[in-house]
Design a protein around this motif. Sequence first.
Motif, short mmCIF file in Angstrom:
data_model
loop_
_atom_site.label_atom_id
_atom_site.label_comp_id
_atom_site.label_asym_id
_atom_site.label_seq_id
_atom_site.Cartn_x
_atom_site.Cartn_y
_atom_site.Cartn_z
N SER A 34 -25.80 16.28 16.70
CA SER A 34 -25.19 17.14 15.71
C SER A 34 -24.15 16.35 14.92
O SER A 34 -23.30 15.67 15.51
CB SER A 34 -24.51 18.32 16.41
N PRO A 35 -24.18 16.43 13.57
CA PRO A 35 -23.18 15.71 12.78
C PRO A 35 -21.76 16.06 13.18
O PRO A 35 -20.86 15.22 13.14
CB PRO A 35 -23.50 16.16 11.35
N ALA A 36 -21.53 17.32 13.56
CA ALA A 36 -20.19 17.75 13.95
C ALA A 36 -19.72 17.06 15.22
O ALA A 36 -18.52 16.95 15.47
CB ALA A 36 -20.17 19.27 14.13
N ALA A 37 -20.68 16.59 16.04
CA ALA A 37 -20.33 15.96 17.31
C ALA A 37 -20.09 14.46 17.16
O ALA A 37 -19.60 13.82 18.08
CB ALA A 37 -21.43 16.20 18.33
N GLU A 38 -20.43 13.90 16.01
CA GLU A 38 -20.27 12.47 15.78
C GLU A 38 -18.90 12.18 15.17
O GLU A 38 -18.46 12.88 14.26
CB GLU A 38 -21.35 11.95 14.83
N PRO A 39 -18.24 11.13 15.64
CA PRO A 39 -17.00 10.71 14.98
C PRO A 39 -17.31 10.05 13.65
O PRO A 39 -18.44 9.62 13.41
CB PRO A 39 -16.41 9.71 15.98
N ALA A 40 -16.32 9.95 12.78
CA ALA A 40 -16.53 9.26 11.51
C ALA A 40 -16.71 7.76 11.74
O ALA A 40 -17.49 7.10 11.05
CB ALA A 40 -15.34 9.50 10.57
N PHE A 41 -16.00 7.24 12.77
CA PHE A 41 -16.08 5.81 13.08
C PHE A 41 -16.23 5.62 14.58
O PHE A 41 -15.67 6.37 15.37
CB PHE A 41 -14.83 5.07 12.59
N ASP A 42 -16.99 4.59 14.94
CA ASP A 42 -17.15 4.21 16.34
C ASP A 42 -16.50 2.85 16.54
O ASP A 42 -17.11 1.82 16.27
CB ASP A 42 -18.65 4.17 16.70
N GLU A 43 -15.26 2.85 16.99
CA GLU A 43 -14.55 1.59 17.16
C GLU A 43 -15.12 0.78 18.32
O GLU A 43 -14.85 -0.43 18.43
CB GLU A 43 -13.06 1.86 17.36
N GLY A 44 -15.92 1.40 19.17
CA GLY A 44 -16.56 0.67 20.25
C GLY A 44 -17.49 -0.42 19.75
O GLY A 44 -17.66 -1.45 20.40
N ALA A 45 -18.09 -0.21 18.58
CA ALA A 45 -18.97 -1.22 18.00
C ALA A 45 -18.19 -2.49 17.68
O ALA A 45 -18.68 -3.61 17.86
CB ALA A 45 -19.65 -0.69 16.75
N ILE A 46 -16.96 -2.32 17.22
CA ILE A 46 -16.11 -3.47 16.92
C ILE A 46 -15.61 -4.11 18.21
O ILE A 46 -15.57 -5.34 18.35
CB ILE A 46 -14.91 -3.05 16.05
N ARG A 47 -15.24 -3.28 19.17
CA ARG A 47 -14.73 -3.81 20.44
C ARG A 47 -15.77 -4.66 21.16
O ARG A 47 -15.43 -5.66 21.80
CB ARG A 47 -14.25 -2.68 21.35
N THR A 48 -17.04 -4.28 21.06
CA THR A 48 -18.11 -5.07 21.68
C THR A 48 -18.11 -6.49 21.13
O THR A 48 -18.24 -7.47 21.87
CB THR A 48 -19.47 -4.40 21.42
N MET A 49 -17.96 -6.62 19.82
CA MET A 49 -17.93 -7.94 19.21
C MET A 49 -16.66 -8.70 19.62
O MET A 49 -16.70 -9.90 19.85
CB MET A 49 -18.00 -7.81 17.69
#
Length: 258
Positions: A141-156
């Motif tokens: 659901s779009p409402a359940a998604e955050p605008a940004f996923d900082e985890g993607a950056i943290r992985t790098m």
Amino acid sequence: MPADQTRTTPPLHILLAEDETVTRLAARVLLERAGHRVVAVEDGDAAVAAAADGAFDLILMDLGLPGLPGDEAVRAIRRQPNGAAPCILMLTASATADGQDRCAACGANGTLIKPLRLEALSTALGGSGKGDRNGGAQAVSPAAEPAFDEGAIRTMQEMLPAARVAELIGKTAAVLRQHGEALDEALKTGDRATAGAMAHKIAGVSGQYGCIALRRAARALETELEQPTEDTTRRTDEVGGLLTAALVFLDRYAAKRE
């Protein structure tokens, strides 16, 4: 560096075919973090040649490759003497019916919706190396998604030096700016095909670098642009606003070089 201890699939020899440099680098980091060996190429012809020369357990094939498109590259690989052996999963940011049909009809074992995530890959492989045709196509659901996923950056950040991460994110922001400008120009001239291609590229790049809301809006715009009579004004404005916010998000991380 240590492999990701959350891995649920065994180490694989993977061929990754992805034309967007920043997306290819992020996906490679993610896969290598999970302990896989990765060979990366940037077009369909190179993917076919690599598949002929290397014994791969898995091929991740972007649909929208330059030159030989991903679906045609899969067909060419399947015609090779060992072409039936590797599991092939398509990678696409496309939400269009045409894109999904092309993925389903080319002889691949399944489809992963960009951005590449280890959990979706594990689900697609079923933990046994066999593809699942519905892998990665999870409805959220779009409402359940955050605008940004900082985890993607943290992985790098966990895998690479801070300066290298900042450089990659800076390049990503530059690529998104270029795609946004190309999208605006195509819309001004009424070139819906080019506009759809740019929306597709924006969705692929933004999702891999954690810009979730922009990815969702760009995919929706791509779908609307596929319909010749669809009014895309509201969606275009949404993508423009979210692109601005995404650039602020990425620029903030690009400034962190230590």
